[in-house]
Design an enzyme around this catalytic site. Structure first.
Site, short mmCIF file in Angstrom:
data_model
loop_
_atom_site.label_atom_id
_atom_site.label_comp_id
_atom_site.label_asym_id
_atom_site.label_seq_id
_atom_site.Cartn_x
_atom_site.Cartn_y
_atom_site.Cartn_z
CG ASP A 9 81.99 33.24 140.54
OD1 ASP A 9 83.13 32.67 139.95
OD2 ASP A 9 81.25 32.53 141.32
CG LEU A 10 79.80 27.93 136.85
CD1 LEU A 10 78.15 28.27 136.25
CD2 LEU A 10 80.18 26.60 135.66
CG ASP A 11 82.90 26.45 140.38
OD1 ASP A 11 81.42 26.10 139.52
OD2 ASP A 11 83.24 26.02 140.06
CB THR A 17 80.94 23.05 141.68
OG1 THR A 17 80.83 24.44 141.23
CG2 THR A 17 79.52 23.10 140.40
CE LYS A 45 82.90 27.95 148.96
NZ LYS A 45 81.12 28.09 149.78
CB SER A 114 83.19 30.97 135.59
OG SER A 114 83.75 29.50 136.64
CB ALA A 115 88.28 30.68 137.62
CG ASN A 118 85.71 21.25 134.29
OD1 ASN A 118 86.16 20.52 133.68
ND2 ASN A 118 86.44 21.05 136.10
CE LYS A 145 86.19 34.94 138.62
NZ LYS A 145 85.10 33.54 138.85
CD GLU A 169 83.15 36.17 142.02
OE1 GLU A 169 83.19 34.76 143.28
OE2 GLU A 169 83.86 35.61 140.38
CG ASP A 170 80.97 32.27 144.88
OD1 ASP A 170 81.53 32.38 143.91
OD2 ASP A 170 81.53 31.02 146.08
#
Ligand code: B16
Ligand code: MG
Length: 218
Positions: A9-11, A17, A45, A114-115, A118, A145, A169-170
């Site tokens: 996952d990204l953020d 972010t 999130k 990632s959702a 950006n 998700k 994942e966070d």
């Protein structure tokens, strides 16, 4: 488990972010005349941009037409992107780069799931887009998700079966998405927030690829 791929996952996993999302959403709430707290922000999130706006409006008990909501989401995004584009490369979270590089050296395939629409901007900003064999973001998926689409698409692009992938994942919705896709999920954060994850680590700081291999060999 024969693990061949790692999906990140990204953020909240690679870069924090969430703080920029919060500032941009809060500015919007201020303009609409209500307070949006950091606690409220937790609910956003892993959630898509339009769903995030709906949650924000529920907090403020504000009802708006869809067209207006689209304009507000665009305004928030413009502000968010403005902040992200000023983010220095060293905002990549501690330990992430060494895990990505070590995983690559060991022959694991690496994908982003990632959702965020950006995601490319963020990966380029922190100079790590070259490390990914597949990048799946909010522009490619139609189901947010906890739908597993983003991770299944990642596995498919990597040509690896879902059961041979591990997701990092966070967000609770992301953990659920990984499990819905029959993937093992390592939560990044706290056990309280990520009760459903197969295992939870606080962050990648001091986490090595050997630690990862110990987890998946259990
Ligand atoms: P954007 P992730 C998610 O990214 C964020 O966690 C979530 O807060 C955000 O609303 C969503 O991306 C959409 O982001 O507005 O940039 O398209 O955690 O799935 O990497
Ligand atoms: Mg996240």
């Amino acid at each position: 488990m024969k693990i061949k791929a790692l999906i990140f996952d990204l953020d909240g996993v690679i870069v924090d972010t969430a703080k920029y999302h919060y500032l941009a959403w809060k500015e919007l709430a201020d303009e609409l005349g209500f307070f949006f707290s950091k606690t409220d922000n937790e609910k956003l999130k892993g959630v898509s941009r339009m769903r995030s706006l709906d949650i924000l409006l529920e907090v403020g008990k504000v009802e708006l037409e869809y067209d207006v909501k689209l304009q507000l989401a665009a305004k928030k995004n413009e502000r968010y992107v403005g902040m992200v584009k000023k983010m220095p490369a060293d905002e990549i979270l501690p330990g992430v780069l060494s895990v990505l590089k070590a995983a690559k050296e060991k022959g694991y395939k690496i994908a982003l799931g990632s959702a965020s629409k950006n995601a490319m901007t963020i990966l380029n900003q922190i100079n790590i887009s070259d490390l990914f064999d597949a990048i799946i973001d909010g522009n490619k998926v139609s189901n947010a998700k906890p739908d597993p689409e983003v991770f299944l698409m990642g596995a498919n692009e990597l040509n690896v079966k879902p059961q041979n992938c591990v997701v990092f994942e966070d967000a609770a919705a992301g953990v659920e998405a990984a499990h819905n896709g029959k993937m093992f999920c390592i939560g990044i954060g706290t056990k309280e927030n990520l009760a459903e994850a197969d295992i939870v680590i606080p962050s990648f700081e001091n986490f090595t690829i050997n630690d990862f291999e110990k987890i998946i060999s259990r």
